[in-house]
Design an enzyme around this catalytic site. Structure first.
Site, PDB file in Angstrom:
ATOM      1  N   HIS A  64       1.409  -0.960  -0.412  1.00 42.95           N
ATOM      2  CA  HIS A  64      -0.366   0.700  -0.025  1.00 42.95           C
ATOM      3  C   HIS A  64       1.190   1.297  -0.091  1.00 42.95           C
ATOM      4  O   HIS A  64       0.766   2.343  -0.813  1.00 42.95           O
ATOM      5  CB  HIS A  64      -0.984  -0.152   1.226  1.00 42.95           C
ATOM      6  CG  HIS A  64      -1.758   1.470   1.372  1.00 42.95           C
ATOM      7  ND1 HIS A  64      -2.793   1.125   1.342  1.00 42.95           N
ATOM      8  CD2 HIS A  64      -0.563   2.477   1.602  1.00 42.95           C
ATOM      9  CE1 HIS A  64      -3.756   2.334   1.388  1.00 42.95           C
ATOM     10  NE2 HIS A  64      -2.161   2.964   2.404  1.00 42.95           N
ATOM     11  N   GLU A  65       1.666   1.307   1.023  1.00 38.25           N
ATOM     12  CA  GLU A  65       2.816   2.234   0.795  1.00 38.25           C
ATOM     13  C   GLU A  65       3.692   2.406  -0.113  1.00 38.25           C
ATOM     14  O   GLU A  65       3.537   3.321  -0.839  1.00 38.25           O
ATOM     15  CB  GLU A  65       3.242   2.490   2.105  1.00 38.25           C
ATOM     16  CG  GLU A  65       2.688   2.073   3.836  1.00 38.25           C
ATOM     17  CD  GLU A  65       2.166   3.675   3.744  1.00 38.25           C
ATOM     18  OE1 GLU A  65       1.958   4.453   3.199  1.00 38.25           O
ATOM     19  OE2 GLU A  65       1.279   3.472   4.205  1.00 38.25           O
ATOM     20  N   HIS A  68       1.686   4.381  -2.752  1.00 35.61           N
ATOM     21  CA  HIS A  68       2.141   6.276  -2.885  1.00 35.61           C
ATOM     22  C   HIS A  68       3.275   6.242  -3.722  1.00 35.61           C
ATOM     23  O   HIS A  68       3.120   7.389  -4.166  1.00 35.61           O
ATOM     24  CB  HIS A  68       1.677   6.944  -1.663  1.00 35.61           C
ATOM     25  CG  HIS A  68       0.588   5.513  -0.677  1.00 35.61           C
ATOM     26  ND1 HIS A  68      -0.080   6.668  -0.951  1.00 35.61           N
ATOM     27  CD2 HIS A  68       0.123   5.016   0.666  1.00 35.61           C
ATOM     28  CE1 HIS A  68      -1.174   6.542   0.324  1.00 35.61           C
ATOM     29  NE2 HIS A  68      -0.798   5.659   1.280  1.00 35.61           N
ATOM     30  N   ASP A 170      -5.846   8.026   4.603  1.00 36.20           N
ATOM     31  CA  ASP A 170      -5.573   8.788   2.525  1.00 36.20           C
ATOM     32  C   ASP A 170      -7.178   9.278   2.291  1.00 36.20           C
ATOM     33  O   ASP A 170      -7.560   9.950   1.735  1.00 36.20           O
ATOM     34  CB  ASP A 170      -5.810   7.334   1.931  1.00 36.20           C
ATOM     35  CG  ASP A 170      -4.477   6.359   2.136  1.00 36.20           C
ATOM     36  OD1 ASP A 170      -3.110   7.717   2.424  1.00 36.20           O
ATOM     37  OD2 ASP A 170      -3.978   5.548   1.940  1.00 36.20           O
TER      38      ASP A 170
HETATM   39 ZN   LIG Z   1      -1.719   5.179   2.597  1.00 31.67          ZN
END
Ligand SMILES: [Zn+2]
Length: 369
Positions: A64-65, A68, A170
């Site tokens: 997930h990170e 980003h 988020d």
């Molecule tokens: Zn996030």
């Protein structure tokens, strides 16, 4: 989460120049699972399975990170590192883009990764024809089909949880970016921060009443982070159009490079600054801080000229540069001050306090008038 702060931790690995770190407090999570499980009489092997599942969740959090961080990379924004905390992961982006479209894509890329993982797991289920056992998940998910069910469920939850508009999580950032397509960024941030704080209070209440300490912790984190981010955006808006020349200090401490360490220390004791600019005639030769002088003194170098000491890395600014941008650079690169140079000559210095002082003076003047 994507935040421009937080440092430190044990380095795990690096991918595309981005380090993945585990913060020491992360250990609280498995420790809490084992301790609370043992006190509830859960068998040890099952506890290990639980810890294993939590680690699976954190692998998904890392992906997930990276969603980003790698999207940010496409817009030319670097990520210092990704740090794992017991409440989730934090990608330390060097800055958040001001373009709401960029912020939108960088932010949504994280939750989309969780959706992608869930979709891949579903695909495996569809291809192999295994059946899912959502119902016995928490009763000891040891078979791999159970793990698969868990991965699907966990990622859908991660996707949904992150989309809650609890700024600066988020969902809150997405809300802010959507609002700032229509409203000034400052106003958009204020609205997102208010919504974020309401969610934060909700997390704390829910966390305490359901006995979920980590949820309560997320609430506390969100509450304070929302406030501090809103403040920094507001400060930035007030600093729009203000230059380094307007906020810099024109009085600063300087000595020629031929001066000795002892001379510098004498001046320091008589009321010198924390930062000493070492000059070569009119030119800046280097920068020393109080500790540099003290350690030179301790090493018996009191009669050495200042030019013999190792200087700190210096970054300079021009008086015409934007004050906020210079301030950000000072913080990101970790400079104690930025010497202000005009045509090769020092005209002042910029310190972290200057901005706050300038704003206070403006505010006081505004009140008067
Ligand atoms: Zn996030």
């Amino acid at each position: 989460m994507a935040s421009p702060t937080l440092r430190g931790g044990l380095s795990l690995f690096s991918f595309r120049g981005i380090k993945v770190l585990v913060h020491w407090s992360f250990l609280l999570l498995p420790a809490w699972i084992v301790i609370s499980g043992l006190s509830d009489g859960v068998p040890f092997t099952q506890l290990l399975a639980h810890v294993g599942l939590v680690l699976v969740v954190f692998v998904c959090v890392v992906v997930h990170e990276f969603g980003h961080a790698l999207t940010a990379q496409r817009y030319g924004i670097r990520t210092r590192d990704i740090t794992l905390l017991p409440i989730g992961g934090v990608a330390s982006l060097e800055r958040m883009p001001e373009d709401p479209k960029q912020e939108f894509w960088i932010t949504i890329a994280g939750p989309l990764m969780n959706l992608l993982i869930a979709a891949l797991a579903f695909l495996i289920v569809a291809i192999t024809g295994v059946s899912l056992f959502f119902s016995d998940l928490l009763l000891g998910a040891t078979t791999w089909t159970n793990v698969l069910s868990f991965v699907i469920m966990a990622n859908i939850l991660l996707f949904l949880f992150n989309l809650l508009p609890a700024f600066p999580m988020d969902g809150g950032r997405i809300l802010r970016s959507l609002l700032s397509m229509r409203l000034p960024r400052e106003r958009a941030t204020d609205i997102a921060a208010i919504v974020g704080r309401m969610f934060a209070v909700g997390f704390v209440i829910a966390g305490i009443s359901w006995g979920q300490p980590f949820m309560a912790l997320v609430g506390v984190f969100v509450f304070f982070a929302a406030g501090s981010e809103a403040r920094s955006v507001r400060q930035k808006a007030r600093l729009e159009g203000i230059t380094v020349g307007q906020v810099m200090r024109t009085r600063y401490w300087s000595l020629q490079r031929t001066a000795t360490v002892q001379q510098a220390v004498n001046e320091l004791l008589a009321g010198g600054d924390s930062v000493l600019l070492v000059l070569d005639g009119q030119q800046l030769a280097g920068l020393l801080v109080r500790e540099d002088l003290m350690s030179a003194l301790q090493n018996g170098r009191d009669q050495d000229p200042l030019s013999d000491l190792p200087f700190r890395a210096v970054s300079v600014v021009a008086p015409k540069e934007g004050a906020h941008k210079a301030f950000q650079r000072m913080v990101i690169e970790g400079h104690p001050v930025l010497p202000v140079l005009s045509e090769g000559r020092i005209v002042g210095i910029m310190e972290p306090e200057n901005l706050a002082e300038y704003l206070q003076v403006q505010q006081a003047a505004g009140r008067k008038g």
